[in-house]
Design an enzyme around this catalytic site. Sequence first.
Site, PDB file in Angstrom:
ATOM      1  CB  SER A   1      97.762  42.044  28.841  1.00 35.86           C
ATOM      2  OG  SER A   1      98.307  42.891  30.054  1.00 35.86           O
TER       3      SER A   1
ATOM      4  CD  GLU B   1      90.505  43.844  31.784  1.00 36.91           C
ATOM      5  OE1 GLU B   1      91.514  43.247  32.452  1.00 36.91           O
ATOM      6  OE2 GLU B   1      90.073  43.796  30.579  1.00 36.91           O
TER       7      GLU B   1
ATOM      8  CG  HIS C   1      94.472  41.572  32.816  1.00 40.44           C
ATOM      9  ND1 HIS C   1      94.039  42.403  32.118  1.00 40.44           N
ATOM     10  CD2 HIS C   1      95.524  40.833  32.852  1.00 40.44           C
ATOM     11  CE1 HIS C   1      95.044  42.559  31.434  1.00 40.44           C
ATOM     12  NE2 HIS C   1      96.068  41.759  31.627  1.00 40.44           N
TER      13      HIS C   1
END
Length: 483
Positions: free
Chosen positions: A203, A328, A426
């Site tokens: 991320s 995600e 995610h």
Amino acid sequence: MPPARQGNGCMTDTIDVTSRQAIYRGIVTGEGQSFRGIRYAEAPIGPLRFRPPVRHENSGLVDATTFGNAAPQMQRRAPAWMPRGAGFQTGEDCLNLNVYTPAADGAKRPVIVHAFGGGFQGGAAQGGYHDDAGFAARGDVVLVRPNMRTGALGFLHLGPAMGDDYAAANRGMLDFVAALEWVRDNIAAFGGDPDNVTLIGMSSGSFTIAALFGMEGVADLYRRAWLMSGPASRIVMPDTATAITATFLDKAGIAPGDTAGLAALPVETILAIQETVLATHLGERNAPGGRTLGIVLDGTSLMRHPLENLASGRFRDHELVLGWARDEARMWYAFGIMPEVADRATLLASIARFRPEDPAGELARLEAELPGRSWTEYEEIFLSRAIYRDPALATASAQNTAGGRAYTYEFAWVPPFEGGRLGAAHGSDEPFVFGNVSPDRIPLTAGDNRADALAAEMSTALYAFARTGEPTWALADGIQTFK
């Protein structure tokens, strides 16, 4: 090795390692040696609060037996199914790193440097689910985990309002570079090879690593990068960053140029204001012009867009792995951050943030591929692809077309929790890549007998990549699927 008494009253073995002018005292365990809270730059407090990191040269005996601070950040209560850890202390004096090695014996092991995720607003180099010592021991590698500034302290673009001589752009990214310079200068003493450094992040940590491809003078600090859900795409334009800063200063009651007022702001106030300035909607946050913190294309610290540099071939000798999770965006809906999409018009407006030239055509293609989904499901699928998958493929294409090597994978493992409603969301691949999916740390793996084998497969790929530049699948194989 002399014993050292910890605060809890029990004895633990320590080891002293000499590097340059310093003697680092770390902890010996059954899995190796750890050195915690090593300062790599001066404390970013007082006049250094918004300045680039200032190199700190350690000297004499350095106590590396206790963790330092993570950056100041909002603490949020996580659901019971989220990864578990011991937690961490925060404070503005946060420019420190942790080293885990099987042995400080002069061997030239691959070095893996991890950049934590947290939406550019949080995260830490310790206290999470990671089994850092175990990871280093299992792969016979040296692991380094730096803390760096986050949030407005690390990324608010203050230069145009306060003067570049007062506030540097991209301070959190520059902190990470300073940590890499410490690695270059010292890691050999801890059993690592400074000429074989692999960066890995998820991320915002991954976005930060990817941005390095647009910097000057850093290429020799690393050889490889494993990017999870953070390709070379999320770069903030200066006008967007300047507008966010103007809103922040207005809410703080600080006029442009009032450096004294900004310096006097309590850190709690800074954190509270940044929460009101930034978008929470995933699409609004990540689309061009979105209200988010991130790496700014300022022309000084970040000279060029990283995709431009990759396409030029300047980094063709740096191998890449780019991964994304299939679902995600699902996490933001599971958290209740993303609202349900009420109608087709709302969905088209969401798509138009990324595909303004033909949002209707984009939706029509989705409907043809996946008929019968709800408006919310279409938005989730679109955002998963537009923010993460498609930019990862574009980053890999730029590197491969320029003569380099970039490998790609999709993570499709779905936890059994509540009938699989979280999907492959995610960040769900990171524990597997680090080979640490014990249910006491990763509750979502409970009851799934595939998890351990998948974690072994993915961590083996990371170890192989760090050693040779090749993961366990061939470039010609295309997108590797882990499920």
